[in-house]
Enzyme design. Structure first.
Site, PDB file in Angstrom:
ATOM      1  N   GLY A   1      34.639  52.589 -54.170  1.00 17.04           N
ATOM      2  CA  GLY A   1      34.582  53.779 -54.994  1.00 17.04           C
ATOM      3  C   GLY A   1      33.986  53.428 -56.349  1.00 17.04           C
ATOM      4  CE1 TYR A   2      29.321  52.312 -56.748  1.00 21.69           C
ATOM      5  CE2 TYR A   2      30.085  53.796 -55.029  1.00 21.69           C
ATOM      6  CZ  TYR A   2      29.345  52.704 -55.428  1.00 21.69           C
ATOM      7  OH  TYR A   2      28.628  51.988 -54.490  1.00 21.69           O
ATOM      8  CB  ILE A   3      35.466  53.607 -62.538  1.00 18.45           C
ATOM      9  CG1 ILE A   3      36.600  53.091 -61.637  1.00 18.45           C
ATOM     10  CG2 ILE A   3      36.018  54.111 -63.870  1.00 18.45           C
ATOM     11  CD1 ILE A   3      37.341  51.900 -62.189  1.00 18.45           C
TER      12      ILE A   3
END
Length: 177
Positions: free
Chosen positions: A31-33
């Site tokens: 996932g990506y912050i």
């Protein structure tokens, strides 16, 4: 690890040639912050898809990538192994869901190609990457490698969360979907 990452991306032809050629595979969820000036990725990697990360020697990584200034061929990358527990907590900060894929490692000459087979909304997409030491370093492409897509933003994992393959798969030739 940190430094300049130089990689080329390719579409992979339909079929199982890459699976038969692989010496290893693992399941990856990432996932990506949200971040304006970099890509901040949290990744969990598991060798065997059917077991717990903690019992199969799973690994987790925090990766920060800078913006590319040369059409996607190279960019600064910082990567650090973190605990699985840390990654599971950081994944809660990610926006837009997760990328789910199986990665196959295939040797070709002096290089290893990473072939990603995507699941979920990106089902049907198979891409390969090869990391290089310089932009003009020669490499041997396996027979299953198709056209280069380096720099095409549609094929960035982070972008595929916002604009999944299922929405644009028909724009690719049949041999690559």
């Amino acid at each position: 690890m940190s430094g300049l990452e130089i990689e080329r991306k390719f579409l992979v032809k339909k079929g199982d040639a890459y699976q038969r050629a692989a010496f290893s595979s693992s399941r990856i969820k990432q996932g990506y912050i949200p971040c304006d000036n970099a890509t901040v990725r949290i990744r969990l990697r598991q060798q065997d898809a059917g077991e717990s990360l903690r019992t199969t020697g799973g690994q987790a990584f925090l990766t920060i990538k800078g913006k590319s200034l040369d059409g996607g061929l190279s960019r600064y990358e910082f990567e650090k192994e973190i605990t699985i527990d840390e990654a599971e907590h950081l994944l809660r900060l990610c926006r837009g869901g997760v990328i789910d894929k199986r990665r196959y490692l295939v040797r070709s000459g002096r290089h290893v190609f990473e072939v990603d087979e995507f699941y979920g909304d990106n089902e049907g997409l198979v891409m390969a990457e090869v990391e290089l030491n310089s932009e003009d370093e020669p490499y041997e492409k396996p027979d299953f490698i198709g056209p280069e897509v380096t720099g095409d933003h549609r094929f960035y994992n982070k972008q595929m969360l916002r604009n999944p393959f299922k929405l644009w798969r028909d724009t690719l030739p049949e041999a690559y979907r």
